[in-house]
Design a protein around this motif. Structure first.
Motif, PDB file in Angstrom:
ATOM      1  N   SER A   1       1.128  -1.349   0.078  1.00  0.00           N
ATOM      2  CA  SER A   1       0.504   0.045   0.206  1.00  0.00           C
ATOM      3  C   SER A   1       1.000   1.034  -0.435  1.00  0.00           C
ATOM      4  O   SER A   1       2.419   1.515   0.478  1.00  0.00           O
TER       5      SER A   1
ATOM      6  N   THR B   1      -0.982  -1.344   9.830  1.00  0.00           N
ATOM      7  CA  THR B   1      -1.136  -2.199  11.192  1.00  0.00           C
ATOM      8  C   THR B   1      -0.117  -2.046  11.719  1.00  0.00           C
ATOM      9  O   THR B   1       0.490  -2.754  12.919  1.00  0.00           O
TER      10      THR B   1
ATOM     11  N   LYS C   1      -2.298   1.490   5.020  1.00  0.00           N
ATOM     12  CA  LYS C   1      -3.147   0.583   6.691  1.00  0.00           C
ATOM     13  C   LYS C   1      -2.882   0.421   8.149  1.00  0.00           C
ATOM     14  O   LYS C   1      -3.705   1.065   8.687  1.00  0.00           O
TER      15      LYS C   1
ATOM     16  N   ASP D   1      -6.007  -2.966  13.629  1.00  0.00           N
ATOM     17  CA  ASP D   1      -7.651  -2.808  12.995  1.00  0.00           C
ATOM     18  C   ASP D   1      -6.460  -1.465  11.885  1.00  0.00           C
ATOM     19  O   ASP D   1      -5.085  -1.315  12.603  1.00  0.00           O
ATOM     20  N   ARG D   2      -7.184  -0.641  11.129  1.00  0.00           N
ATOM     21  CA  ARG D   2      -6.758   0.437  10.643  1.00  0.00           C
ATOM     22  C   ARG D   2      -6.182   1.227  11.453  1.00  0.00           C
ATOM     23  O   ARG D   2      -7.002   1.618  12.321  1.00  0.00           O
TER      24      ARG D   2
END
Length: 451
Positions: free
Chosen positions: A275, A297, A295, A318-319
């Protein structure tokens, strides 16, 4: 052309070359780009940067073609703390006038840009060093907004960029401010808004949406320019130790970072994430890079010289949007802040190694427990996050607020500055971990300054 007062210019850089590194699977080497043309009218050098400011209390995707267009000279008390200890409490409403916050290079101070000027604060002990109300001066177009304030350690020179609805300076200019003279002594002009500025004693780095310009501080000569992917956050980091310069910025591809080793005249590309890269940090000695993607994480730590992955840590399942990453000076810890409102501290269990130009890594802290790596025979069976490491300490703040984090000068302490006008100093236990102890909490914008 106007000239600045005669003064000794900063010492020129003394590059300490890094030996060539073998390419790895995710690393590409190339020769450094040809030096770009310099501005047609060379500017006068800035004044000497040797005088310190002592801390004394006082009462996606735009793709515009960017290019440098001119370089010219320009004419002319601590607030009360909230209760310390226990969970962090919100002592004040959001600071609507605050436009920018940033630490200086050694994390001993932080700067705040506001709709009416800028302020400089000392972290430990916490106190305001000085403030400048530019809106009252009326020499910058009538406004007072400062969207970027970049300190140069504790010296009298700062870099300012106008910001907000009523900017004091044009957002496409970097103004070199001499606080001894209380005025700007030079400027760098561009064709599009400036997204960020980074300083070291021998370089000025200006970040635009799709380009980065590197200037020599002694004569403001343009020495390098870099093409990047769209970079609206102005992401860029530069090493601070004397000698070889290492600069990190986004690459041209998604998830890629670019590492410039100026001493070795080499460029490396590291495919850090699948990403887009959302945040990264470079250790002061230029040897370690920490990266996070959109993201939010995982955080990955890379060797800047070789480009190989050294360690992976997990902020959460979680993001999240990662706001800041910071290495401790001894390279034993990494701190992370995000929009989830939790500050994380991770143990770094890596060995960068040494070269002829590197200092030996510090010995491991005997207080920090060793955590064995995951069992190899079950690797590939368990989910990937099992193989990344979780934080050793946490500090809970307010979800949705933007905080930046740094390690304090006192052992095992962390400083946190928020866009809500908050300053926290807390301490973590390297042995037992868990929740950090809040030592201090201040509203660095006095109540009378709040809207």
């Amino acid at each position: 052309m106007a000239t600045t007062p005669a003064a000794a210019a900063p010492a020129p850089p003394n590059p300490n070359p890094v030996p060539d590194d073998p390419p790895s699977q995710e690393v590409v080497e190339e020769e450094e780009a040809t030096e770009p043309e310099t501005p047609s009218s060379p500017p006068p050098p800035p004044p000497a940067l040797t005088t310190s400011i002592e801390p004394t209390p006082s009462g996606d995707d735009e793709s515009e073609s960017d290019d440098s267009s001119s370089v010219s000279s320009a004419a002319s008390s601590a607030p009360a703390p909230a209760a310390a200890g226990g969970a962090a409490e919100r002592p004040f409403p959001a600071a609507k006038d605050l436009l920018h916050i940033s630490f200086n290079q050694d994390y001993g101070c932080f700067a705040a840009g506001t709709k009416s000027g800028f302020r400089i604060y000392n972290c430990d002990p916490f106190r305001e060093i000085f403030r400048r109300d530019l809106a009252a001066e009326g020499d910058g177009g009538g406004g007072g907004g400062i969207g970027v304030v970049e300190m140069l350690f504790r010296c009298n020179i700062l870099a300012l960029v106008g910001g907000g609805d009523n900017p004091h300076y044009p957002p496409n200019k970097v103004m070199i401010w001499d606080d001894h003279q209380s005025r700007c002594i030079g400027e760098l002009s561009f064709r599009s808004p400036v997204r960020g500025v980074r300083l070291r004693r021998d370089r000025i780095i200006v970040v635009l949406e799709n380009k980065i310009f590197v200037y020599n501080f002694a004569d403001l000569k343009l020495v390098h320019q870099i093409e990047t992917a769209p970079n609206p956050k102005g992401l860029c980091a530069v090493s601070q130790q004397p000698g070889s310069i290492v600069l990190v910025c986004p690459g041209v591809q998604k998830g890629q970072i670019r590492v410039e080793h100026y001493g070795a005249r080499k460029t490396k590309f590291i495919n850090a994430h699948t990403s887009r890269v959302a945040c990264f940090a470079l250790s002061q000695d230029g040897r370690l890079i920490a990266t996070a993607s959109t993201k939010g994480t995982l955080v990955r730590i890379y060797n800047a010289a070789e480009g190989n992955l050294l360690q992976e840590v997990r902020r959460g399942a979680d993001r999240a949007e990662i706001y800041s990453l910071a290495f401790s000076n001894n390279l034993q810890y990494l701190s992370v802040s995000s929009d989830k409102g939790t500050i994380h501290v991770f143990n770094l269990k890596i060995n960068v190694g040494s070269t002829a130009n590197d200092k030996p890594m510090p010995a491991p802290d005997p207080e920090v427990p060793h955590i064995s790596p995951p069992l190899s025979f079950i690797k590939g069976v368990l989910p990937k996050y099992f193989h990344s490491e979780w934080s050793v300490a946490q500090f809970r703040l307010h979800e949705g607020e933007q905080y930046i984090v740094a390690f304090g000068h006192e052992k095992n302490t962390v400083a946190v500055v928020g866009m809500d006008g908050s300053f926290y100093r807390c301490q973590f236990d390297p042995v037992n971990g868990g929740e950090m102890l809040q030592l201090e909490c201040y509203n660095f914008l006095k109540p009378s300054d709040q809207p």
